[in-house]
Design an enzyme around this catalytic site. Structure first.
Site, PDB file in Angstrom:
ATOM      1  CD  GLU A 290      -2.813   1.441   0.466  1.00 31.48           C
ATOM      2  OE1 GLU A 290      -2.405   1.633  -0.690  1.00 31.48           O
ATOM      3  OE2 GLU A 290      -4.003   1.576   0.807  1.00 31.48           O
ATOM      4  CG  ASP A 291      -0.872   4.872  -1.565  1.00 29.67           C
ATOM      5  OD1 ASP A 291      -1.595   4.310  -0.711  1.00 29.67           O
ATOM      6  OD2 ASP A 291      -1.334   5.688  -2.380  1.00 29.67           O
TER       7      ASP A 291
ATOM      8  CG  PHE B  53      -3.067  15.365   1.078  1.00 28.02           C
ATOM      9  CD1 PHE B  53      -4.034  14.467   1.505  1.00 28.02           C
ATOM     10  CD2 PHE B  53      -2.761  15.425  -0.279  1.00 28.02           C
ATOM     11  CE1 PHE B  53      -4.691  13.635   0.600  1.00 28.02           C
ATOM     12  CE2 PHE B  53      -3.409  14.601  -1.193  1.00 28.02           C
ATOM     13  CZ  PHE B  53      -4.381  13.714  -0.749  1.00 28.02           C
TER      14      PHE B  53
ATOM     15  CG  ASP C 260      -4.875   8.868   6.171  1.00 27.70           C
ATOM     16  OD1 ASP C 260      -4.295   9.472   7.075  1.00 27.70           O
ATOM     17  OD2 ASP C 260      -5.812   9.381   5.522  1.00 27.70           O
TER      18      ASP C 260
ATOM     19  NE  ARG D 117      -3.160   8.030  -9.350  1.00 26.64           N
ATOM     20  CZ  ARG D 117      -3.685   7.687  -8.166  1.00 26.64           C
ATOM     21  NH1 ARG D 117      -2.904   7.334  -7.174  1.00 26.64           N
ATOM     22  NH2 ARG D 117      -4.998   7.701  -7.992  1.00 26.64           N
TER      23      ARG D 117
END
Ligand code: IMP
Ligand code: MG
Length: 181
Positions: A101-102, A154, A105, A167
């Site tokens: 996963e990136d 963010f 959160d 991206r």
């Protein structure tokens, strides 16, 4: 002085820092697998670049699969409800699975995915996340491998987006509220 990109974005982690950390994560995962096979499951689209680099740092017999989730939101804030929009192609029953996963959160996405993956009875299920924002957690979930732990910022680049853009930035950058769209 903070490093800035040509677009005026502040760099949080440079491509060199990312590459070094991903190499270390791959070495750790290789050691932990002790020669066993692995299915790497990338969470589209954000983890695509991380998976492609991590895969080349993991020295075991590996296959890839991908899932996609939607969190009902296009901006910086998600509504909380997770929906699976692309399922696994192959069964993971009896396999060693590494979810890639990136960002971890709130944890809603990964706890949802962990729940549906465990129903298939994999041999093992581990999570690798490039970034972790522990202060934002709503679900009790941790990753086995964390690239960088960050405060509530963010970020964009290296696969991560703001409304589908950015991206392809090679570095991880900060998305500041006043950045021109
Ligand atoms: P969670 O379900 O709240 O843990 O959210 C995970 C997903 O939200 C990640 O896979 C990202 O796609 C997205 N996300 C969370 N924080 C950021 C960020 O700072 N930049 C870009 N995407 C983010
Ligand atoms: Mg994502």
């Amino acid at each position: 002085m903070a490093t800035m990109t040509q677009q005026g974005l502040e760099v949080l982690y440079t491509r060199q820092q990312i590459a070094e950390r991903v190499e270390e994560m791959g070495a750790q995962i290789t050691r932990d697998l002790k020669g066993e096979k692995l299915v790497m499951v990338g969470v589209l689209k954000g983890a695509a670049l991380f998976l492609s680099d991590l895969a080349r740092a993991v020295h075991v017999d590996a296959t890839f699969d991908f899932v996609a989730t939607s969190s009902y939101g296009k901006g910086q804030r998600s509504s909380g409800a997770v929906k699976l929009i692309k399922d696994l192609d192959e069964s993971i029953e009896g396999k060693n699975v590494l979810v890639v996963e990136d960002i971890l959160d709130t944890g809603l996405t990964l706890s949802y995915l962990r729940g549906i993956f465990l129903q298939q009875r994999p041999r093992s299920l581990r999570i690798a996340t490039l970034l972790d924002k522990p202060s934002r957690r709503l679900e009790k979930i941790n990753a086995d491998y964390v690239g960088f732990s960050i405060p509530n910022l963010f970020v964009i680049g290296y696969g991560m987006d703001y409304a589908e853009r950015y991206r392809n930035l090679p570095d991880i950058c900060l998305m500041t509220p006043d950045h021109p769209e």
